[in-house]
Write a protein that holds these residues in place. Structure first.
Motif, PDB file in Angstrom:
ATOM      1  N   ARG A 178       0.778  -1.064   0.038  1.00 38.99           N
ATOM      2  CA  ARG A 178      -0.182   0.166  -0.250  1.00 38.99           C
ATOM      3  C   ARG A 178       1.087   1.359   0.075  1.00 38.99           C
ATOM      4  O   ARG A 178       0.537   2.424  -0.863  1.00 38.99           O
ATOM      5  N   ASN A 179       1.634   0.824   0.772  1.00 39.03           N
ATOM      6  CA  ASN A 179       2.593   1.989   0.596  1.00 39.03           C
ATOM      7  C   ASN A 179       3.286   2.470  -0.607  1.00 39.03           C
ATOM      8  O   ASN A 179       3.490   3.724  -0.740  1.00 39.03           O
ATOM      9  N   LYS A 180       4.017   1.522  -1.294  1.00 39.71           N
ATOM     10  CA  LYS A 180       4.177   1.373  -2.469  1.00 39.71           C
ATOM     11  C   LYS A 180       3.086   2.093  -3.536  1.00 39.71           C
ATOM     12  O   LYS A 180       3.335   2.961  -5.043  1.00 39.71           O
ATOM     13  N   VAL A 181       1.773   1.957  -3.711  1.00 34.52           N
ATOM     14  CA  VAL A 181       1.051   1.979  -4.442  1.00 34.52           C
ATOM     15  C   VAL A 181       0.631   4.005  -4.314  1.00 34.52           C
ATOM     16  O   VAL A 181       0.891   4.437  -5.137  1.00 34.52           O
ATOM     17  N   THR A 182       0.644   4.638  -3.056  1.00 33.95           N
ATOM     18  CA  THR A 182       0.752   5.837  -2.636  1.00 33.95           C
ATOM     19  C   THR A 182       1.901   6.890  -3.106  1.00 33.95           C
ATOM     20  O   THR A 182       1.467   7.595  -2.952  1.00 33.95           O
ATOM     21  N   HIS A 183       2.832   5.906  -2.809  1.00 31.70           N
ATOM     22  CA  HIS A 183       3.744   6.889  -4.213  1.00 31.70           C
ATOM     23  C   HIS A 183       4.064   6.568  -5.340  1.00 31.70           C
ATOM     24  O   HIS A 183       5.151   7.207  -5.351  1.00 31.70           O
ATOM     25  N   MET A 184       3.327   6.040  -6.023  1.00 35.08           N
ATOM     26  CA  MET A 184       3.691   6.077  -7.431  1.00 35.08           C
ATOM     27  C   MET A 184       2.862   6.908  -8.269  1.00 35.08           C
ATOM     28  O   MET A 184       1.885   7.614  -7.438  1.00 35.08           O
ATOM     29  N   LYS A 185       3.230   7.579  -9.247  1.00 30.23           N
ATOM     30  CA  LYS A 185       2.597   7.783  -9.760  1.00 30.23           C
ATOM     31  C   LYS A 185       1.435   7.824 -10.517  1.00 30.23           C
ATOM     32  O   LYS A 185       1.538   7.650 -11.635  1.00 30.23           O
ATOM     33  N   LEU A 186       1.068   7.797 -10.230  1.00 30.43           N
ATOM     34  CA  LEU A 186      -0.923   6.841 -10.651  1.00 30.43           C
ATOM     35  C   LEU A 186      -1.138   8.723  -9.662  1.00 30.43           C
ATOM     36  O   LEU A 186      -1.392   9.503  -9.359  1.00 30.43           O
ATOM     37  N   PRO A 368     -10.476   8.639  -6.153  1.00 29.95           N
ATOM     38  CA  PRO A 368     -10.483   7.200  -6.239  1.00 29.95           C
ATOM     39  C   PRO A 368      -9.388   7.593  -7.985  1.00 29.95           C
ATOM     40  O   PRO A 368      -9.405   8.556  -8.222  1.00 29.95           O
ATOM     41  N   ASP A 369      -9.328   6.088  -8.554  1.00 27.20           N
ATOM     42  CA  ASP A 369      -8.646   6.667 -10.148  1.00 27.20           C
ATOM     43  C   ASP A 369     -10.277   7.397 -10.941  1.00 27.20           C
ATOM     44  O   ASP A 369     -11.362   6.429 -10.897  1.00 27.20           O
ATOM     45  N   PRO A 370      -9.711   7.952 -11.811  1.00 27.56           N
ATOM     46  CA  PRO A 370     -10.511   8.184 -12.620  1.00 27.56           C
ATOM     47  C   PRO A 370     -11.664   7.081 -13.034  1.00 27.56           C
ATOM     48  O   PRO A 370     -12.581   7.312 -13.546  1.00 27.56           O
ATOM     49  N   GLY A 637      -8.007  -1.117  -7.460  1.00 32.72           N
ATOM     50  CA  GLY A 637      -9.281  -0.854  -5.790  1.00 32.72           C
ATOM     51  C   GLY A 637      -7.925  -0.130  -5.000  1.00 32.72           C
ATOM     52  O   GLY A 637      -8.118  -0.239  -4.254  1.00 32.72           O
ATOM     53  N   GLY A 638      -6.521  -0.623  -5.404  1.00 33.87           N
ATOM     54  CA  GLY A 638      -5.575   0.168  -4.031  1.00 33.87           C
ATOM     55  C   GLY A 638      -5.955  -1.412  -2.935  1.00 33.87           C
ATOM     56  O   GLY A 638      -5.136  -0.793  -2.166  1.00 33.87           O
ATOM     57  N   GLY A 639      -6.414  -2.300  -3.221  1.00 33.15           N
ATOM     58  CA  GLY A 639      -6.521  -3.444  -2.255  1.00 33.15           C
ATOM     59  C   GLY A 639      -7.088  -2.635  -1.606  1.00 33.15           C
ATOM     60  O   GLY A 639      -7.437  -3.852   0.105  1.00 33.15           O
ATOM     61  N   ARG A 640      -8.215  -1.862  -1.343  1.00 35.22           N
ATOM     62  CA  ARG A 640      -9.518  -1.276  -0.059  1.00 35.22           C
ATOM     63  C   ARG A 640     -10.289  -1.947   0.297  1.00 35.22           C
ATOM     64  O   ARG A 640     -10.589  -2.184   0.908  1.00 35.22           O
ATOM     65  N   LEU A 641     -10.228  -4.016  -0.458  1.00 36.19           N
ATOM     66  CA  LEU A 641     -11.228  -4.394  -0.341  1.00 36.19           C
ATOM     67  C   LEU A 641     -10.464  -5.127   0.730  1.00 36.19           C
ATOM     68  O   LEU A 641     -11.561  -6.552   1.345  1.00 36.19           O
ATOM     69  N   TRP A 642      -8.790  -5.849   1.213  1.00 33.57           N
ATOM     70  CA  TRP A 642      -8.791  -6.068   1.807  1.00 33.57           C
ATOM     71  C   TRP A 642      -9.467  -6.206   3.601  1.00 33.57           C
ATOM     72  O   TRP A 642      -9.801  -6.701   4.434  1.00 33.57           O
ATOM     73  N   HIS A 643      -9.513  -4.658   3.993  1.00 37.71           N
ATOM     74  CA  HIS A 643     -10.057  -4.791   5.283  1.00 37.71           C
ATOM     75  C   HIS A 643     -11.324  -5.239   5.266  1.00 37.71           C
ATOM     76  O   HIS A 643     -11.629  -6.077   7.178  1.00 37.71           O
ATOM     77  N   SER A 644     -12.042  -5.304   4.895  1.00 34.43           N
ATOM     78  CA  SER A 644     -13.329  -6.011   4.663  1.00 34.43           C
ATOM     79  C   SER A 644     -13.431  -7.627   5.069  1.00 34.43           C
ATOM     80  O   SER A 644     -13.391  -8.382   5.745  1.00 34.43           O
ATOM     81  N   VAL A 645     -12.832  -8.465   3.910  1.00 33.68           N
ATOM     82  CA  VAL A 645     -12.073  -9.266   4.354  1.00 33.68           C
ATOM     83  C   VAL A 645     -11.317 -10.008   5.103  1.00 33.68           C
ATOM     84  O   VAL A 645     -11.705 -11.019   6.067  1.00 33.68           O
ATOM     85  N   PHE A 646     -10.147  -9.533   5.459  1.00 33.73           N
ATOM     86  CA  PHE A 646      -9.739  -9.644   6.655  1.00 33.73           C
ATOM     87  C   PHE A 646     -10.689  -9.497   8.123  1.00 33.73           C
ATOM     88  O   PHE A 646     -10.563 -10.824   8.904  1.00 33.73           O
ATOM     89  N   LEU A 775     -15.076   7.974 -24.290  1.00 30.85           N
ATOM     90  CA  LEU A 775     -15.285   8.649 -23.739  1.00 30.85           C
ATOM     91  C   LEU A 775     -15.288   8.771 -22.095  1.00 30.85           C
ATOM     92  O   LEU A 775     -16.229   9.183 -21.879  1.00 30.85           O
ATOM     93  N   SER A 776     -13.731   8.567 -21.327  1.00 33.56           N
ATOM     94  CA  SER A 776     -14.124   8.149 -20.419  1.00 33.56           C
ATOM     95  C   SER A 776     -12.169   8.863 -20.098  1.00 33.56           C
ATOM     96  O   SER A 776     -11.822   9.033 -20.440  1.00 33.56           O
ATOM     97  N   PRO A 777     -12.866   9.440 -18.278  1.00 33.02           N
ATOM     98  CA  PRO A 777     -11.522  10.435 -18.313  1.00 33.02           C
ATOM     99  C   PRO A 777     -10.459   9.628 -17.751  1.00 33.02           C
ATOM    100  O   PRO A 777     -10.682   8.761 -17.360  1.00 33.02           O
ATOM    101  N   GLY A 778      -9.660  10.203 -17.427  1.00 29.58           N
ATOM    102  CA  GLY A 778      -8.239   9.473 -16.836  1.00 29.58           C
ATOM    103  C   GLY A 778      -7.137  10.582 -17.143  1.00 29.58           C
ATOM    104  O   GLY A 778      -7.287  11.441 -17.588  1.00 29.58           O
TER     105      GLY A 778
END
Length: 795
Positions: A178-186, A368-370, A637-646, A775-778
């Protein structure tokens, strides 16, 4: 009344049903593996659909029935993270963790629990009541109050400790990535989302954040009510599609004419494609005779319509842009907005800062991601979304509550011997006189197969109903589908099956006025017997379901049907080969159900553990292959479903502890209940501690002053990408295919003879994926995480 027997044997004492299910499952899996090994290099559009869809070179998979397994297992976690995102990695790690927990506990259960249960005394009862077959290795064979019950007490402690250890390591791994994701150029790492903003002017919102973060704000965008412009865009898409049809059909007409008339008079342009146009055009020549319709040149007609609609859209966009620049768009604005910054550090600070002076004002959160945004749902107001949510929850209540009726019926099939003794159901007795093979199919294999099929039809229904709620993001919608689907599985497949199955086993004796004490004693034996049903269920899920999942026969048929009967243009052919994204909510729910069954019966019927190890192992290989080669992610989704899974993993463990503590009480072993009860509180405390400890770090990531960690969007092109990232599709620039491209694709689409032709179609589709249909943003900033689908994220 004669003395009641405290134990009722299972209808499947000799294990014939288990044997039948295993044989059927192994044969099914072997057949699917054989077909898969023969077809995977021949039909790459199915078994390497992701590579075909994204125009990624795909070398042939290793030959042989199991050569691909080594390649799948050799794919490193870091590579999976970079190519498919954190969602794929966490699902793979979750399966691996379940396999490790189950396998490690087998090392304790088989040498300790199996001999202990075998030494029980219930096998020495009179012939009619003696425990036989597989149940000799379960608590059914242990008499009331026996000291042998100390072994499952020790077992639940071992199982809990192993679960804590493995999940702790898994959470550490999740935090690392998750730290890698939050510091990526996304793109999403440069922005914040505001769902309930009172500042409806984009200009005012940008000025407010500029005062808070001077020189770090790129732009602020507000979502608008653009229903009319959306309908106009839909008409434009349809006109573009009709123009593609016209070009292709014109080419077909010219080819047919040239074949029938090889020599053409100089100056003759050949046949021209025409169609009837008018209010009653469907009547054809009749409408023409009555003056209600007229024939028009198809290419000219649709070209003019495309040009007209494009001019209308561009004019509407210009007028709206003028309102936005002047700050007069308040009547069109929704309460959802986005603010993008020049670096990830500022965005991370802004997402955790209380900006509004009043509660609920300008509450920011990570964007969220576009590609994750459900733009149409942003038009739904708070009050309307609340009302929709109420009706959706009512629908889910009825689905969950009344779905138990079907599960109870299936449980009844598994207990035909008992049901046939009940007055009015004697006609079922003829099945009991058939061979053990036939009885095994009807009472064990058939219920499990029907239940698996029923569950497969349930997930699309839940997803369809959830879409009416009006969630703002796909990931939030996926989370709801996961929660409801898992609740249905846990309630109906586990609780209803266990309770109804246990009661049905002893129903005949209960009807004959047994005392409460006798009923309790009967349930203490019938509850472990339900492991037979769940063994069959897990076997079917392991062999049959995973075999068919690997073979992808459903996607293969749908793809063939679309390519044969429903596709006309090159674009449609490419889209027909899209298998869609991997359905993480559904797969997670099924895996968690298997985990719950494993946890509950691990200390009641340890033989079930062997099938659980197989299930998690087979799922790990099959699902990993499907993620790598078949399914095409539309966003991460950046693995955000994992908290509910745990949390649901821990709920399954608590259910196992409560069930075992209750069973010890029924078994007249209070010491076991006393020792097991504290584990419930310990597990609940561990769940709360882990969720609280890792929640904020995994959502926001850590904040560092290191310049190498603080990613900054430099350059005019990247800053322009950020400005357009969170602009609604209706406001995106319009790029239609050129006339030459339409003609070229029409030539190619006349006849697809080879795989190379289809490859060329797919390649062109990706090259021109920014047509009006996508036609979708991003932003190009999203590219490092995963390649885009047919709907590119580049403006």
């Amino acid at each position: 009344m004669s003395d009641p027997s405290p134990d009722v044997p299972s209808p499947d004492k000799d294990g014939a049903g288990i044997s039948t299910t295993v044989v059927f499952g192994v044969l099914t899996l072997a057949g699917c593996l054989l077909a898969f090994s023969l077809l995977r290099n021949r039909i790459k559009g199915v078994y390497a659909a992701r590579y075909r869809r994204l125009s990624i070179p795909c070398e042939g998979l290793p030959s042989g029935m199991f050569g691909w397994v080594k390649q799948v297992l050799a794919y490193k976690d870091e590579e999976l993270f970079k190519s498919h995102g954190l969602d794929a990695l966490m699902y793979s790690l979750h399966l691996r963790a379940n396999f490790m927990i189950t396998f490690l506990f087998v090392l304790f259960a088989f040498p300790c629990l199996l001999p202990a249960f075998w030494n029980g005394m219930n096998k020495d009862r009179p012939s009619e009541d003696a425990v036989k077959g597989i149940l000799l290795f379960s608590q059914t064979n242990v008499e009331q109050g026996s000291s042998l019950l100390f072994w499952p007490v020790a077992g639940i402690y071992v199982f809990t400790a192993v679960t804590f250890l493995v999940t702790k390591r898994l959470f550490d791994k999740f935090l690392e990535y998750r730290n890698k994701v939050t510091h990526m150029k996304l793109t999403r790492n440069f922005a914040v989302m505001i769902e309930e903003t009172n500042t409806k002017s984009a200009k005012q919102l940008e000025q407010r954040f500029e005062r808070l973060f001077p020189g770090r704000v790129v732009t602020a965008t507000v979502a608008y009510h653009l229903e009319d412009l959306h309908h106009l865009m839909e008409h434009y898409k349809e006109a573009e599609r009709q123009l593609e049809y016209a070009h292709m059909n014109q080419l077909k007409l010219e080819q047919a004419s040239s074949e029938s008339t090889p020599l053409r008079v100089m100056g003759d342009s050949g046949p021209v494609l025409q169609h009837w146009e008018g209010k009653f055009a469907f009547l054809g020549p009749i409408a023409g005779q009555l003056g209600w319709a007229r024939k028009v040149n198809s290419i000219e007609h649709w070209s003019e319509k495309v040009s007209f609609l494009r001019d209308c859209m561009e004019d509407s966009q210009r007028r709206l842009q003028t309102l936005i620049e002047s700050g007069d768009e308040l009547d069109l604005a929704t309460r959802v907005s986005f603010v993008t910054f020049k670096d990830t550090r500022t965005a991370r600070i802004a997402s955790q800062t209380i900006i509004g002076q009043h509660a609920g004002e300008l509450e920011t959160k990570p964007a969220p991601d576009p590609a994750d945004v459900l733009w149409k749902s942003l038009n739904i107001g708070t009050n309307q979304r609340t009302i929709r949510g109420l009706f959706v929850n009512i629908a889910f209540f009825f689905i969950v509550a009344f779905g138990g009726a079907s599960v109870t019926f299936l449980q009844g099939l598994a207990n035909l011997e008992t049901l046939s003794r009940i007055k009015g159901l004697g006609f079922l007795d003829w099945i009991n006189h058939q061979s053990s093979f036939i009885r095994g199919i009807v009472t064990d294999l058939l219920p499990a197969l029907v239940l698996v099929t029923f569950m497969a039809l349930l997930s699309p229904t839940i997803g369809y109903i959830s879409s009416f709620h009006g969630y703002h993001t796909k990931s939030r919608l996926a989370k709801t589908v996961f929660q409801i689907y898992y609740l249905f599985l846990a309630f109906n497949v586990f609780f209803v099956s266990t309770i109804s199955g246990s009661v049905l086993v002893v129903l005949d004796d209960i009807i004959h006025n047994f005392t409460f004490t006798d009923i309790v004693r009967l349930l203490s034996t019938s509850l472990p017997q339900q492991s037979l049903f769940f063994m069959n269920y897990i076997i079917v899920k392991t062999f049959s379901e995973q075999g068919w999942s690997l073979l992808q026969i459903g996607f293969m048929f749908v793809r063939w049907f679309k390519l044969t009967f429903m596709t006309v243009t090159a674009k449609e052919r490419a889209e027909a080969g899209d298998p869609g994204p991997f359905e993480y909510p559904v797969y997670y729910s099924n895996v968690l159900l298997m985990w719950t069954l494993t946890a509950v019966y691990a200390n009641m019927a340890p033989l079930l553990l062997g099938f659980s190890v197989l299930y998690f192992g087979v799922c790990y290989v099959v699902h990993r292959y499907l993620i790598l080669y078949v399914f095409v992610p539309d966003m991460d989704g950046g693995g955000r479903l994992w908290h509910s899974v745990f949390r649901r993993t821990m709920v399954g463990l608590i259910i196992a502890q409560i069930t075992l503590a209750g069973l010890f009480g029924i078994k007249e072993f209070p010491f076991g209940s006393t020792l097991t009860a504290p584990l419930i509180a310990v597990t609940a405390g561990y769940t709360f501690y882990m969720s609280r400890k890792y929640r904020r770090p995994t959502i926001y990531g850590y904040l560092s002053a290191d310049e190498e960690i603080c990613v900054e969007a430099v350059g005019e092109e990247e800053e322009l990408d950020l400005q357009r990232s969170y602009v609604q599709p209706e406001l995106q620039p319009i790029n239609s295919w050129s006339f030459d491209q339409l003609q070229s694709d029409a030539h190619l689409n006349i006849k697809v003879d080879t795989e190379q032709d289809q490859d060329e179609i797919d390649s062109r589709m990706n090259k021109y994926s920014r047509s009006v249909d996508s036609l979708s943003p991003g932003s190009a900033l999203s590219v490092p995480l995963m390649p885009p689908r047919s709907t590119s994220n580049r403006p």
